[in-house]
Write an enzyme that holds these catalytic residues in place. Structure first.
Site, short mmCIF file in Angstrom:
data_model
loop_
_atom_site.label_atom_id
_atom_site.label_comp_id
_atom_site.label_asym_id
_atom_site.label_seq_id
_atom_site.Cartn_x
_atom_site.Cartn_y
_atom_site.Cartn_z
N ARG A 148 43.35 39.23 46.74
CA ARG A 148 44.59 38.55 46.39
C ARG A 148 45.54 39.48 45.66
O ARG A 148 45.10 40.33 44.87
CB ARG A 148 44.33 37.28 45.59
CG ARG A 148 43.70 37.38 44.26
CD ARG A 148 42.17 37.17 44.20
NE ARG A 148 41.52 36.31 45.14
CZ ARG A 148 41.20 35.04 44.91
NH1 ARG A 148 41.49 34.47 43.79
NH2 ARG A 148 40.56 34.35 45.81
N ARG B 30 51.52 35.62 47.03
CA ARG B 30 50.24 35.00 47.35
C ARG B 30 50.49 33.67 48.06
O ARG B 30 51.14 32.79 47.52
CB ARG B 30 49.44 34.76 46.07
CG ARG B 30 48.18 34.02 46.33
CD ARG B 30 47.04 34.61 45.62
NE ARG B 30 45.91 33.74 45.80
CZ ARG B 30 45.11 33.38 44.84
NH1 ARG B 30 45.30 33.82 43.63
NH2 ARG B 30 44.10 32.60 45.09
N ASP C 139 46.11 36.73 40.85
CA ASP C 139 45.43 35.51 40.45
C ASP C 139 45.73 35.31 38.96
O ASP C 139 45.63 36.27 38.19
CB ASP C 139 43.93 35.70 40.66
CG ASP C 139 43.20 34.39 40.71
OD1 ASP C 139 43.01 33.88 41.82
OD2 ASP C 139 42.81 33.88 39.64
N ASP D 114 44.47 32.79 36.08
CA ASP D 114 43.56 31.69 35.73
C ASP D 114 43.73 31.30 34.27
O ASP D 114 43.75 32.18 33.39
CB ASP D 114 42.10 32.12 35.93
CG ASP D 114 41.71 32.17 37.40
OD1 ASP D 114 42.35 31.48 38.21
OD2 ASP D 114 40.78 32.93 37.72
O1 GSY Z 1 38.65 34.67 39.73
C1 GSY Z 1 39.74 35.51 39.77
C2 GSY Z 1 39.84 36.29 41.05
N1 GSY Z 1 38.65 37.12 41.27
C3 GSY Z 1 38.27 38.23 40.63
C4 GSY Z 1 38.83 38.97 39.57
O2 GSY Z 1 39.90 38.65 38.99
N2 GSY Z 1 38.13 40.09 39.16
C5 GSY Z 1 36.96 40.47 39.77
N3 GSY Z 1 36.36 41.57 39.34
N4 GSY Z 1 36.42 39.77 40.79
C6 GSY Z 1 37.07 38.66 41.21
N5 GSY Z 1 36.72 37.82 42.20
C7 GSY Z 1 37.68 36.89 42.22
S1 GSY Z 1 37.70 35.57 43.32
#
Ligand code: GSY
Length: 165
Positions: A94, A85, A97, A99
């Site tokens: 991505r 990434r 991710d 978090d």
């Molecule tokens: O915020 C984390 C990245 N992300 C996601 C995710 O992890 N899952 C889903 N379903 N939608 C997302 N949109 C983002 S940006």
């Protein structure tokens, strides 16, 4: 070294071999950040924010860590970089991710890190896996359990247990 804390993180991927990327992230975090003391199942979740993109795989982990919050953030960013990434495009697709959702009961407001995650209670793709491993845990600011937040969450986007490719 700080006292051990249980931190909760969410892994997400919607590009490449999503399951392998989550697997690599778990291995990296176990080596670099602390013991994984609980992990949810993997869920396939509709993309939130920009819906014209592939579905994500998401998984929540509980990590027992002695890292400070900024050090845990650095480990999460390193895991993302190892997954290839390069950019953090808002709402974009991505490879990985990672978090930080919760860090013990701490409330953290650093320039690049806000904990509890500010949108945790709005998203079923976060609350479903988190409630699976920490249903009775209370949100340190809202006071509700993760199960209660999930029961009240109005996010309509589907979150389904992942059955494999
Ligand atoms: O915020 C984390 C990245 N992300 C996601 C995710 O992890 N899952 C889903 N379903 N939608 C997302 N949109 C983002 S940006």
């Amino acid at each position: 070294m700080s006292e051990a804390v249980t931190a909760y993180v969410l892994l997400g991927s919607n590009l490449g071999n999503r399951a392998a990327l989550l697997h690599e992230a778990r291995s990296y975090l176990a080596a670099a950040a602390g013991d994984i003391v609980a992990e949810s199942g993997i869920y396939e979740t509709a993309a939130w924010g920009r819906e014209d993109q592939p579905a994500f795989l998401n998984q929540a982990l509980a990590l027992r860590t002695t890292l400070a919050p900024a050090e845990l953030l650095a480990a999460c960013l390193a895991a993302e970089q190892r997954a290839g990434r390069l950019r953090r495009e808002r709402w974009g697709s991505r490879t990985l991710d990672v978090d930080i959702l919760l860090f013990g009961e701490e409330i953290i407001a650093l320039p690049d890190l806000t904990v509890p995650h500010p949108r945790l209670a709005e998203r079923r793709f976060v609350l479903v896996p988190l409630a699976e491993i920490a249903g009775t845990l209370r949100h340190p600011q809202l006071g509700d359990t993760m199960e209660a937040l999930l029961a009240r969450c109005s996010d309509p986007l589907p979150v389904r247990p992942w059955a494999g490719e």
